[in-house]
Scaffold this motif. Sequence first.
Motif, PDB file in Angstrom:
ATOM      1  N   UNK A 161       0.820  -1.206   0.000  1.00  0.00           N
ATOM      2  CA  UNK A 161       0.000   0.000   0.000  1.00  0.00           C
ATOM      3  C   UNK A 161       0.855   1.257   0.000  1.00  0.00           C
ATOM      4  N   UNK A 162       0.368   2.268  -0.684  1.00  0.00           N
ATOM      5  CA  UNK A 162       0.908   3.612  -0.547  1.00  0.00           C
ATOM      6  C   UNK A 162       0.118   4.284   0.565  1.00  0.00           C
ATOM      7  N   UNK A 163       0.798   4.624   1.656  1.00  0.00           N
ATOM      8  CA  UNK A 163       0.147   5.248   2.813  1.00  0.00           C
ATOM      9  C   UNK A 163       0.619   6.704   2.885  1.00  0.00           C
ATOM     10  N   UNK A 164      -0.260   7.661   2.612  1.00  0.00           N
ATOM     11  CA  UNK A 164       0.167   9.057   2.485  1.00  0.00           C
ATOM     12  C   UNK A 164       0.749   9.635   3.782  1.00  0.00           C
ATOM     13  N   UNK A 165       1.751  10.490   3.628  1.00  0.00           N
ATOM     14  CA  UNK A 165       2.435  11.086   4.779  1.00  0.00           C
ATOM     15  C   UNK A 165       1.502  11.867   5.696  1.00  0.00           C
ATOM     16  N   UNK A 166       0.546  12.641   5.190  1.00  0.00           N
ATOM     17  CA  UNK A 166      -0.304  13.403   6.120  1.00  0.00           C
ATOM     18  C   UNK A 166      -1.040  12.488   7.108  1.00  0.00           C
ATOM     19  N   UNK A 167      -1.518  11.341   6.639  1.00  0.00           N
ATOM     20  CA  UNK A 167      -2.206  10.398   7.507  1.00  0.00           C
ATOM     21  C   UNK A 167      -1.228   9.759   8.494  1.00  0.00           C
ATOM     22  N   UNK A 168      -0.038   9.444   8.007  1.00  0.00           N
ATOM     23  CA  UNK A 168       0.995   8.891   8.881  1.00  0.00           C
ATOM     24  C   UNK A 168       1.329   9.869  10.004  1.00  0.00           C
ATOM     25  N   UNK A 169       1.534  11.131   9.629  1.00  0.00           N
ATOM     26  CA  UNK A 169       1.893  12.150  10.625  1.00  0.00           C
ATOM     27  C   UNK A 169       0.779  12.286  11.663  1.00  0.00           C
ATOM     28  N   UNK A 170      -0.464  12.306  11.194  1.00  0.00           N
ATOM     29  CA  UNK A 170      -1.605  12.440  12.115  1.00  0.00           C
ATOM     30  C   UNK A 170      -1.659  11.253  13.082  1.00  0.00           C
ATOM     31  N   UNK A 171      -1.485  10.041  12.526  1.00  0.00           N
ATOM     32  CA  UNK A 171      -1.549   8.846  13.371  1.00  0.00           C
ATOM     33  C   UNK A 171      -0.404   8.846  14.379  1.00  0.00           C
ATOM     34  N   UNK A 172       0.767   9.211  13.915  1.00  0.00           N
ATOM     35  CA  UNK A 172       1.953   9.241  14.777  1.00  0.00           C
ATOM     36  C   UNK A 172       1.763  10.229  15.931  1.00  0.00           C
ATOM     37  N   UNK A 173       1.269  11.428  15.593  1.00  0.00           N
ATOM     38  CA  UNK A 173       1.096  12.444  16.627  1.00  0.00           C
ATOM     39  C   UNK A 173       0.044  12.014  17.632  1.00  0.00           C
ATOM     40  N   UNK A 183      -8.393   2.004   4.278  1.00  0.00           N
ATOM     41  CA  UNK A 183      -9.295   3.087   3.883  1.00  0.00           C
ATOM     42  C   UNK A 183      -8.542   4.354   3.490  1.00  0.00           C
ATOM     43  N   UNK A 184      -7.380   4.555   4.112  1.00  0.00           N
ATOM     44  CA  UNK A 184      -6.639   5.797   3.872  1.00  0.00           C
ATOM     45  C   UNK A 184      -5.551   5.634   2.818  1.00  0.00           C
ATOM     46  N   UNK A 185      -5.270   4.396   2.438  1.00  0.00           N
ATOM     47  CA  UNK A 185      -4.113   4.126   1.586  1.00  0.00           C
ATOM     48  C   UNK A 185      -4.538   3.721   0.178  1.00  0.00           C
ATOM     49  N   UNK A 186      -3.566   3.544  -0.690  1.00  0.00           N
ATOM     50  CA  UNK A 186      -3.818   3.146  -2.069  1.00  0.00           C
ATOM     51  C   UNK A 186      -3.102   1.830  -2.324  1.00  0.00           C
TER      52      UNK A 186
END
Lengths: 219, 219
Positions: free
Chosen positions: A150-162, A177-180
């Motif tokens: 999957x391609x998991x976009x950075x904005x979602x990663x950053x949000x989850x991490x924070x 749901x958030x990835x491609x």
Amino acid sequence: MVNYPKGVHQGQSAISNQMKVGKGTKRGLTFGKRGMGLEDEINAANDYYLADHLAVIHKKPTPVTIVKVDYPARSAAKITEAYFQKPSTTDYNGVYQGRYLDFDAKETKNKTVFPMKNIHEHQVQHLANVVSQGGIGFLLIKFTTLNQTYLYPAPELVAAWMQQEGRGSIQLKELVQQAYLVKASLNPSLDYLTAVDDYLADLESGRRSDRPQARGNHS
Amino acid sequence: MVNYPKGVHQGQSAISNQMKVGKGTKRGLTFGKRGMGLEDEINAANDYYLADHLAVIHKKPTPVTIVKVDYPARSAAKITEAYFQKPSTTDYNGVYQGRYLDFDAKETKNKTVFPMKNIHEHQVQHLANVVSQGGIGFLLIKFTTLNQTYLYPAPELVAAWMQQEGRGSIQLKELVQQAYLVKASLNPSLDYLTAVDDYLADLESGRRSDRPQARGNHS
């Protein structure tokens, strides 16, 4: 001689160019890619993209602190003491149709979650910096047991991490749901630019933001 | 914690942001930069740009082929045999206001010409690839004796290289006409993004093409 690449340029999408498979020069990757590691698959895709003028994306060299070098007579310099450094950025970056791409590759055998411990904080920080400069940042995450990437976009990663302060994990259900999904392909075996195309289309249509979104609870 | 950079984004130019010198966090580069090598100057500028959210540009690690690694008990892995590789790309790349930047740094003591032997063919090829994908490629060339640094655009470099088949040199007089002087600055001492701004302005106004132009004779 230097060849100025002709043909495919900004206007043309990677998808339309997939039709041309078979005419390129530096191909040689056709069968038996099932067992390849994610990194090998990405490197093979990058070679393919470069040869077909679809994108210029390279893996960065492993960062090493060099302490001692010998210079034997009539031979190449030999490094005799060096240590691995922690990478301060991601492993891959480059340019695709005028867009800056920046990503890291992560593999997990887990079938239900992506554990946060797979990512270093400085990599998340780097991807946040990239996004804030208008770059396209993401992770390519391979669930090896499921054989899905999957391609998991950075904005979602950053949000989850924070939200989780770098701990715990992201549920596969939520990630999907958030990835491609990188769809199956023969050549290259991991044609991840098609997932980048999907992501870019959503960004450009406004279906997605390149800023992190508020998100629901999850473990 | 990861901090999502706020403040400066695509709309704002590097020039207007120079006004803010003094408020950043990771500064520490103020005096005595006269004797710095070009690479140190670029690294210092990149640190400055990163801290002030102006650009995300990193030097790539030196590529090394690792042959032997020792794993002493309770210590870090130690590389005991490794060799330097020829870099296949340039040393620097990153993202600036949504644009992909890619460049290499070259120093020469020569006062009248830039000798072609300072550049490897694979670097010229890489820069040609970058330009064809819509990236911004260039060399930063420092004439150390003159204490002047120029941004020399990749399309002109590629044209000169092809015309001269990688031999001879480019006259400083001609280079100056095609290049952008990095103007003197205190902090960072080599504020090369101002030259990038000048180049981008010329590209966007159509005063310059990102394709190589026909050029006159030169030695």
